[in-house]
Design a protein around this motif. Structure first.
Motif, PDB file in Angstrom:
ATOM      1  N   GLU A   1     -11.834 -11.678  -0.189  1.00 35.13           N
ATOM      2  CA  GLU A   1     -10.507 -11.985   0.349  1.00 35.13           C
ATOM      3  C   GLU A   1      -9.578 -10.775   0.305  1.00 35.13           C
ATOM      4  N   ARG A   2     -10.122  -9.620  -0.111  1.00 39.05           N
ATOM      5  CA  ARG A   2      -9.333  -8.403  -0.147  1.00 39.05           C
ATOM      6  C   ARG A   2      -9.669  -7.532   1.064  1.00 39.05           C
ATOM      7  N   PHE A   3      -8.942  -6.425   1.204  1.00 39.66           N
ATOM      8  CA  PHE A   3      -9.033  -5.611   2.411  1.00 39.66           C
ATOM      9  C   PHE A   3      -9.270  -4.141   2.074  1.00 39.66           C
ATOM     10  N   ASP A   4      -9.787  -3.416   3.090  1.00 33.47           N
ATOM     11  CA  ASP A   4      -9.935  -1.966   2.968  1.00 33.47           C
ATOM     12  C   ASP A   4      -8.627  -1.250   3.304  1.00 33.47           C
ATOM     13  N   ILE A   5      -7.841  -1.862   4.186  1.00 33.36           N
ATOM     14  CA  ILE A   5      -6.590  -1.255   4.650  1.00 33.36           C
ATOM     15  C   ILE A   5      -5.522  -2.332   4.790  1.00 33.36           C
ATOM     16  N   ILE A   6      -4.319  -1.999   4.378  1.00 35.30           N
ATOM     17  CA  ILE A   6      -3.152  -2.824   4.680  1.00 35.30           C
ATOM     18  C   ILE A   6      -2.182  -1.972   5.478  1.00 35.30           C
TER      19      ILE A   6
ATOM     20  N   SER B   1     -15.966   8.867  -5.439  1.00 33.89           N
ATOM     21  CA  SER B   1     -15.217  10.013  -5.942  1.00 33.89           C
ATOM     22  C   SER B   1     -14.460  10.647  -4.791  1.00 33.89           C
ATOM     23  N   ALA B   2     -13.731  11.702  -5.090  1.00 36.20           N
ATOM     24  CA  ALA B   2     -12.923  12.365  -4.065  1.00 36.20           C
ATOM     25  C   ALA B   2     -13.767  12.953  -2.936  1.00 36.20           C
ATOM     26  N   THR B   3     -15.060  13.201  -3.202  1.00 37.12           N
ATOM     27  CA  THR B   3     -15.923  13.799  -2.185  1.00 37.12           C
ATOM     28  C   THR B   3     -16.864  12.788  -1.542  1.00 37.12           C
ATOM     29  N   SER B   4     -16.756  11.513  -1.917  1.00 36.91           N
ATOM     30  CA  SER B   4     -17.669  10.508  -1.383  1.00 36.91           C
ATOM     31  C   SER B   4     -17.216  10.028  -0.011  1.00 36.91           C
ATOM     32  N   PRO B   5     -18.115   9.362   0.746  1.00 38.18           N
ATOM     33  CA  PRO B   5     -17.742   8.835   2.060  1.00 38.18           C
ATOM     34  C   PRO B   5     -16.624   7.799   1.997  1.00 38.18           C
ATOM     35  N   ASP B   6     -16.437   7.183   0.825  1.00 38.06           N
ATOM     36  CA  ASP B   6     -15.415   6.151   0.673  1.00 38.06           C
ATOM     37  C   ASP B   6     -14.094   6.714   0.177  1.00 38.06           C
ATOM     38  N   ALA B   7     -13.961   8.054   0.233  1.00 37.96           N
ATOM     39  CA  ALA B   7     -12.772   8.673  -0.356  1.00 37.96           C
ATOM     40  C   ALA B   7     -11.475   8.198   0.298  1.00 37.96           C
ATOM     41  N   GLY B   8     -11.545   7.721   1.550  1.00 38.79           N
ATOM     42  CA  GLY B   8     -10.332   7.290   2.223  1.00 38.79           C
ATOM     43  C   GLY B   8      -9.978   5.836   2.030  1.00 38.79           C
ATOM     44  N   PHE B   9     -10.796   5.090   1.302  1.00 38.65           N
ATOM     45  CA  PHE B   9     -10.586   3.650   1.155  1.00 38.65           C
ATOM     46  C   PHE B   9     -10.616   3.238  -0.298  1.00 38.65           C
ATOM     47  N   PRO B  10      -9.894   2.178  -0.627  1.00 42.73           N
ATOM     48  CA  PRO B  10      -8.964   1.398   0.191  1.00 42.73           C
ATOM     49  C   PRO B  10      -7.625   2.116   0.301  1.00 42.73           C
ATOM     50  N   ASN B  11      -6.852   1.772   1.341  1.00 44.94           N
ATOM     51  CA  ASN B  11      -5.583   2.459   1.499  1.00 44.94           C
ATOM     52  C   ASN B  11      -4.491   1.606   2.132  1.00 44.94           C
ATOM     53  N   LEU B  12      -3.276   2.132   2.021  1.00 47.92           N
ATOM     54  CA  LEU B  12      -2.081   1.492   2.566  1.00 47.92           C
ATOM     55  C   LEU B  12      -1.451   2.414   3.598  1.00 47.92           C
ATOM     56  N   PHE B  13      -1.227   1.887   4.793  1.00 49.73           N
ATOM     57  CA  PHE B  13      -0.529   2.615   5.852  1.00 49.73           C
ATOM     58  C   PHE B  13       0.914   2.123   5.848  1.00 49.73           C
ATOM     59  N   LEU B  14       1.843   3.035   5.577  1.00 51.92           N
ATOM     60  CA  LEU B  14       3.247   2.685   5.431  1.00 51.92           C
ATOM     61  C   LEU B  14       4.083   3.466   6.447  1.00 51.92           C
ATOM     62  N   VAL B  15       4.890   2.752   7.220  1.00 51.45           N
ATOM     63  CA  VAL B  15       5.785   3.392   8.183  1.00 51.45           C
ATOM     64  C   VAL B  15       7.207   2.916   7.924  1.00 51.45           C
ATOM     65  N   LEU B  16       8.141   3.866   7.860  1.00 51.83           N
ATOM     66  CA  LEU B  16       9.545   3.573   7.615  1.00 51.83           C
ATOM     67  C   LEU B  16      10.415   4.338   8.616  1.00 51.83           C
ATOM     68  N   PRO B  17      11.624   3.849   8.885  1.00 57.13           N
ATOM     69  CA  PRO B  17      12.569   4.702   9.610  1.00 57.13           C
ATOM     70  C   PRO B  17      12.785   5.981   8.813  1.00 57.13           C
TER      71      PRO B  17
ATOM     72  N   TYR C   1       2.979   7.310   6.395  1.00 63.70           N
ATOM     73  CA  TYR C   1       2.239   7.674   5.182  1.00 63.70           C
ATOM     74  C   TYR C   1       0.897   6.957   5.137  1.00 63.70           C
ATOM     75  N   LEU C   2      -0.078   7.635   4.555  1.00 64.12           N
ATOM     76  CA  LEU C   2      -1.338   7.005   4.199  1.00 64.12           C
ATOM     77  C   LEU C   2      -1.520   7.197   2.701  1.00 64.12           C
ATOM     78  N   TRP C   3      -1.600   6.081   1.985  1.00 59.54           N
ATOM     79  CA  TRP C   3      -1.740   6.109   0.528  1.00 59.54           C
ATOM     80  C   TRP C   3      -3.080   5.522   0.142  1.00 59.54           C
ATOM     81  N   ARG C   4      -3.815   6.225  -0.697  1.00 55.37           N
ATOM     82  CA  ARG C   4      -5.077   5.694  -1.191  1.00 55.37           C
ATOM     83  C   ARG C   4      -4.868   5.012  -2.534  1.00 55.37           C
ATOM     84  N   LYS C   5      -5.428   3.835  -2.692  1.00 49.95           N
ATOM     85  CA  LYS C   5      -5.396   3.155  -3.980  1.00 49.95           C
ATOM     86  C   LYS C   5      -6.422   3.838  -4.885  1.00 49.95           C
TER      87      LYS C   5
END
Length: 293
Positions: A168-173, A205-221, A259-263
């Motif tokens: 019930e969880r996600f790779d990206i919000i 790890s930081a060099t693994s294929p999953d280094a970009g996930f999971p993450n949060l895409f945040l957009v603000l004015p 912004y792209l934030w990695r958990k």
């Protein structure tokens, strides 16, 4: 001395959004009118939040009436959809797709079953036709306070049941122009922390294929970060680190900041408290703030 009025708190995102009206056929509006309408509604929402905090029901009702005259939430969404048109430089998810292109499998790999699609929760979804939706790379759950059509669930993120397991969880919000509609600083901090509970556990790890996930895409004015008395880039990074995020990408334009934030860690509670503290002075500053704890 009169009795002190109790301070009201806004418990859900719905409390900070314009009220809805009966659906009308969308009308095309100019870019200038779009910007003016959105800015006006944001200002009215700020005044409404202040009226609620003071317990001024008469002022709150008057502001609601003014918001309704402007068209309410549906008119705001209509303006936002106009702003997403390609000829107006819209659709923030194109930025997300550009950032993720090295992390996503090819369509051939997906078709051959050598890779699977990533799961995404899009909060404040306005359309099922944005870049992420058309890419074929994601299984997307779309939610919004006032659904604009099929494929978008009418739901308040702050009231969405918490996941019971990773299924019930996600790779990206995606939180694109959502946080700025939360009516108070504490509510914004609560929302950011709550996103971590809907993301899968940090993998690789930081060099693994999953280094970009999971993450949060945040957009603000952009002015929320560039011209606030209480928030700048450094403070936002500190707040995000406190709930378990690390910044992996950012981009600022005249209007928006992306912004792209990695958990990177699981935090049962924010690691540090943040109060409403002035960082910049000056009469031209806005009062956008995020607090924790």
């Amino acid at each position: 001395m009169g009795k002190k009025k109790p301070v009201k708190t806004l418990k859900s995102l719905a409390a900070g959004r314009p009220p809805t009206i009966q659906k009308q056929k969308p009308k095309s509006i100019t870019r200038k009118a779009t910007k003016a309408l959105i800015n006006k509604l944001h200002l009215l929402e700020k005044r409404k939040t202040q009226a609620i905090a003071k317990g001024d029901a008469k002022e709150e009702a008057a502001i609601d009436s003014e918001i309704m005259e402007l068209g309410g939430l549906e008119r705001y969404q209509e303006a936002s959809l106009q702003g997403q048109r390609h000829d107006r430089g819209g659709d923030s998810s194109r930025v997300l797709m550009d950032w993720l292109k090295t992390q996503l499998p090819s369509m051939k790999e997906l078709k051959d079953g050598k890779a699977s699609r990533r799961s995404m929760l899009e909060v404040g979804a306005l359309s099922t036709e944005n870049a992420c939706s058309k890419s074929g790379q994601f299984d997307i759950v779309r939610i919004d306070l006032n659904s604009q059509g099929e494929g978008i669930l009418q739901q308040d993120f702050m009231e969405r049941p918490l996941p019971v397991d990773d299924s019930e969880r996600f790779d990206i919000i995606s939180l694109s122009l959502v946080l700025n509609f939360v009516p108070d600083p504490k509510g914004r901090g609560d929302m950011l922390f709550r996103t971590t509970q809907f993301l899968r556990q940090p993998e690789g790890s930081a060099t693994s294929p999953d280094a970009g996930f999971p993450n949060l895409f945040l957009v603000l004015p952009a002015p929320c970060v560039s011209n606030s008395r209480y928030l700048d880039e450094d403070r936002l990074e500190e707040i995000m680190a406190s709930v378990g995020y690390a910044k992996t990408a950012s981009k600022m334009t005249q209007r928006l900041v992306y912004y792209l934030w990695r958990k990177v860690s699981n935090c049962p509670r924010p690691a540090k408290s943040f109060s409403k503290k002035e960082i910049r002075s000056g009469a031209s500053r806005n009062n956008f703030a995020i607090t924790l704890g």
